[in-house]
Design an enzyme around this catalytic site. Structure first.
Site, PDB file in Angstrom:
ATOM      1  N   ASP A 216      -6.268  -0.412  -3.831  1.00 44.99           N
ATOM      2  CA  ASP A 216      -4.974  -1.069  -3.607  1.00 44.99           C
ATOM      3  C   ASP A 216      -4.988  -2.516  -4.078  1.00 44.99           C
ATOM      4  OD1 ASP A 216      -4.008   1.232  -2.529  1.00 44.99           O
ATOM      5  OD2 ASP A 216      -3.583   0.425  -0.540  1.00 44.99           O
ATOM      6  N   ASP A 222     -12.444 -10.497  -0.092  1.00 51.35           N
ATOM      7  CA  ASP A 222     -12.524 -10.590   1.371  1.00 51.35           C
ATOM      8  C   ASP A 222     -12.882  -9.272   2.040  1.00 51.35           C
ATOM      9  OD1 ASP A 222     -10.096  -9.229   1.208  1.00 51.35           O
ATOM     10  OD2 ASP A 222      -9.008 -10.598   2.548  1.00 51.35           O
ATOM     11  N   CYS A 361      -6.833  -9.437   6.031  1.00 49.71           N
ATOM     12  CA  CYS A 361      -5.691  -9.236   5.131  1.00 49.71           C
ATOM     13  C   CYS A 361      -4.352  -9.485   5.805  1.00 49.71           C
ATOM     14  CB  CYS A 361      -5.693  -7.815   4.575  1.00 49.71           C
ATOM     15  SG  CYS A 361      -7.207  -7.317   3.751  1.00 49.71           S
TER      16      CYS A 361
END
Length: 371
Positions: A216, A222, A361
Site C-alpha cells: 500500500d 516507519d 501511521c
C-alpha cells in the site's frame, strides 16, 4: 489565513525534531471508508479509540472526524479529559501521511514563528484510491486550526516515509521515495536535497526496501525501522531465512551497519522480531465493501505487520499488539530501548494493519513550540 512561507526552512533555522522530543499534542483521524475498513470501519474505530485514549494518558490528542462521524465520536470521547474532537472532512484517516510535518526553530521575532508545518503534496500513495481531494487539504486545515505558518511543497511525500534523529540525520527507503508513482521527474539527488532543505537534515541514509508485503505504501520506512535515539536504529527482524522478510531485514542491516549519521557516529542497530506471518482471512476480506474506487482487499494477502510501527508520546510508547507469540518479546525490547517511557501495547492492532498501516501511521505529533 495563516502565513504561507516560501523558501528553504533549513536556511531559516527550522528542523524536524525527533519524535521523542516533547510534544504539544498528537493529531489523529477517524476511519470510516467502507471500501478500506471492514464492517463499515466498526472494528477499526474501536482500535483507533483505544489508541487515542492510550496516547491521551501522556499528552493531549486532537481526534478529527467527518461531519457524519462527529456526533458518535464526540459522544464516545466526551469523558476523556485529554481528547478534543474536531470536525474535519477527509477521505481516509492516515494522519501521518496526509497531515503536516511539523518543524521548529529557536528564537525568532515572535512565538508563532518558532513552529511551522510542511504541506507536502499527497496522491494517496501513488493512487491506491481514486479520490484524495479531501485528504490533500488536511495539512492546511491543521495549521489553520493551530494558527501556525505553512511551508507548501511541490514534492509528493508522506510522513511515514521518513524518520529523523533530530540531529541532522534522516532515514528513508528507495522503494518508496524513488517509486515512479510519486515524483517521476525527480532524481534521487533532487529528492535528497529537498529533504535536507525542508527537514533541516544534512545526511540521508537510503535503505533499499521496506517491510515485505507493505505494498500500500511502497515500503514506508516507519514499518521497517526507526531511530530510538541518535545513532541507534530499531530494525524489524526475523531469524527465519525462508521468510521473504529475512532478505529485506539483512539488506537493511547491511546498509545501516555501514552508515554513519550526520555527526559521524556509526549506526548501532537493535533488532525487534516481526510477528509471525499474518494473512487476511476470508471473513476479514468479505467485510470490506468492494468498489472501483480503492485497492481491493484480497483474502490470503500477507499483512504488513511490524512492532516498529509505534508512536512515541511524552513518556509513553504506544505500540501494536497482534495476539502473537512475539508480542511479549516486543514489549521487552521496547522497554529496554526506552527505559524512561511506559510501554503500552494496544491489543487488536491487527484491525489497523488490515487497512494498510498501524499506530505510527494514524498519528502525527505536534512538537512543543520552542521559547
Amino acid at each position: 489565513m495563516v502565513k504561507v512561507i516560501e523558501g528553504s526552512p533549513a536556511k531559516m533555522g527550522f528542523r524536524m525534531p525527533a519524535e521523542w522530543e516533547p510534544h504539544e499534542q498528537c493529531w489523529m483521524g477517524w476511519p470510516a471508508r467502507p471500501d478500506n475498513w471492514r464492517e463499515h470501519a466498526g472494528p477499526a474505530q474501536e482500535i483507533f479509540a483505544r489508541a487515542a485514549i492510550a496516547i491521551s494518558k501522556f499528552e493531549p490528542v486532537t481526534l478529527c472526524a467527518s461531519a457524519e462521524q462527529y456526533p458518535n465520536v464526540y459522544k464516545l470521547m466526551q469523558h476523556q479529559r485529554n481528547i478534543r474532537v474536531v470536525e474535519m472532512s477527509m477521505n481516509d484517516s492516515w494522519f501521518r501521511d496526509m497531515g503536516p510535518t511539523f518543524i521548529t526553530r529557536k528564537g525568532g521575532p515572535d512565538s508563532e514563528q518558532t513552529i511551522a508545518g510542511i504541506d507536502w503534496q499527497f496522491n494517496a500513495w501513488g493512487g491506491i484510491y481514486d479520490d484524495w481531494s479531501l485528504d490533500s487539504d488536511v495539512a492546511k486545515k491543521i495549521v489553520e486550526i493551530e494558527r501556525i505558518p505553512r511551508f507548501p511543497h511541490k514534492m509528493i511525500l508522506e510522513g511515514g516515509s521518513i524518520h529523523v534523529d533530530g540531529e541532522g540525520t534522516c532515514i528513508t527507503t528507495e522503494e518508496c521515495l524513488l517509486n515512479p508513482n510519486r515524483n517521476p521527474n525527480m532524481t534521487k539527488l533532487e529528492i535528497e536535497n529537498e529533504l535536507k532543505e525542508f527537514l533541516g537534515v544534512t545526511k540521508v541514509i537510503w535503505i533499499p526496501r521496506g517491510l515485505h508485503g507493505d505494498e500500500d505504501t511502497n515500503g514506508h520506512v516507519d514499518n521497517l525501522c526507526c531511530f530510538i535515539k541518535p545513532g541507534v536504529v530499531l530494525l524489524s527482524w526475523t531469524d527465519d531465512e525462508k521468510d521473504p522478510q529475512y532478505e529485506r531485514s539483512v539488506e537493511a542491516l547491511s546498509t545501516l551497519s555501514q552508515s554513519v549519521d550526520a555527526r559521524g557516529r556509526k549506526i548501532e542497530v537493535v533488532k525487534i522480531h516481526v510477528p509471525r506471518p499474518l494473512y487476511m482471512t476470508e471473513e476479514e476480506a468479505g467485510g470490506v465493501v468492494s468498489t472501483e474506487h480503492a485497492v481491493p482487499r484480497e483474502p490470503g494477502t500477507r499483512l504488513a505487520a511490524s512492532y516498529v510501527n509505534f508512536y512515541i508520546a511524552n513518556g509513553g510508547i504506544i505500540a501494536p499488539a497482534f495476539g502473537d507469540k512475539w508480542d511479549k518479546e516486543a514489549r521487552e525490547v521496547l522497554r529496554k530501548a526506552f527505559p524512561d517511557h511506559e510501554v503500552v501495547m494496544v491489543e487488536g492492532a491487527r484491525e489497523i494493519v488490515l487497512g494498510g498501516g498501524n499506530i505510527h501511521c494514524i498519528t502525527q505529533q505536534q512538537p512543543v513550540r520552542p521559547s
